[in-house]
Design a protein around this motif. Structure first.
Motif: not given
Length: 315
Positions: A82, A85-88
């Motif tokens: 990660r 919060r919303n990205s990888w």
């Protein structure tokens, strides 16, 4: 010379006492492309006419195969992590560019005391960017031709295993081309299916470990003799790709010599290994059309010895 404007193999000069013919004067002493020079804009335009349906077929194995790796390489390690919060993101460690479907670059192998392609005798770290695989990053793009040796062997020599070390001679390749009614021309990318990937894919984990034992897997492949080098040159192919781990037959015979030395180092013909031709072979056999538009873009690794291939056939 023939109608391609290229000299015949018999017209090429020889290297010292080993008498191997070389193309170093054909493409120029500073050339980093070798036979890829045959992929002229005109030939690429003609190759595009091979596209009839727009069907795209991947010719690459998953990057983690073969597993266990061959030739003393480490296994690829892929991590996903990660970054927000919303990205990888992901990372690949112990990645060998020549570990799976790949191209051998001109720095991969030296011809004894005569040097790498073009006669460069220095070790790769001293060559700067000379002969690096980055020269190929514009793309290996042109007409591809598949010779399905596995299909031919199943008909004429049933029971032949792709792990059995059958040497495919230049005459064998000519017979297969005749049987398929396909012509191989200047600038083509010659693809040869031995069935190695087919048999490897069918193995369980223990079977794959057995094939990898010792680091050098056995394989049916192209003969390493001068007649094979002569045939590849006189067809004036831009590159050769096979579905086995070394293009040439393995184990080899020291008395016969090395096709890598003859084709890659002396003639400047790039060699592709561990291509997956199974789906393509099925499609070609279905409509008896064995040529296609071939696309592969090596990574621009400055001074690279080899590169992942990421090849696609477009029919």
């Amino acid at each position: 010379m023939d109608d391609s404007g290229m000299p015949k193999y018999a017209e090429l000069p020889r290297l010292g006492a080993v008498h191997a013919r070389h193309s170093w004067d054909v493409f120029g002493p500073e050339d980093g492309l070798g036979a890829l020079n045959l992929l002229t804009p005109e030939r690429v335009v003609r190759a595009a006419t091979e596209i009839r349906t727009g069907t795209r077929i991947s010719l690459q194995l998953p990057a983690e195969l073969p597993d266990p790796p061959f030739y003393g390489r480490e296994a690829l390690r892929h991590s996903v992590f990660r970054t927000g919060r919303n990205s990888w993101d992901d990372r690949i460690d112990a990645y060998h560019p020549q570990g799976s479907t790949q191209w051998d670059g001109f720095r991969h192998l030296r011809y004894r005391e005569f040097g790498f392609f073009g006669g460069r005798r220095a070790d790769p770290p001293e060559l700067g960017d000379e002969l690096g695989v980055q020269h190929w990053a514009r793309g290996i793009v042109g007409r591809g031709v598949l010779l399905d040796a596995r299909r031919w062997l199943d008909e004429h020599e049933p029971g032949t295993s792709a792990f059995g070390g059958r040497s495919l001679s230049a005459e064998d390749l000519r017979r297969i081309a005749d049987a398929q009614d396909v012509r191989i021309g200047a600038g083509d990318v010659l693809c040869v299916r031995t069935g190695w990937v087919t048999e490897y894919r069918a193995l369980d984990a223990d079977g794959r470990a057995e094939v990898a034992a010792g680091g050098r897997p056995p394989a049916t492949g192209l003969a390493a003799d001068e007649s094979m080098a002569e045939q590849l040159w006189d067809w004036h192919v831009a590159a050769v790709a096979c579905d086995n781990p070394a293009v040439e037959v393995a184990p080899g015979d020291a008395a016969v010599g090395s096709l890598h030395r003859r084709a890659l180092a002396a003639l400047g013909i790039p060699l592709g290994e561990l291509f997956d031709f199974d789906e393509l072979a099925t499609a070609c056999a279905a409509d008896e059309r064995w040529s296609f538009f071939f696309v592969s873009v090596p990574l621009a690794i400055s001074g690279g010895v080899g590169s992942p291939a990421a090849p696609v056939a477009v029919r």
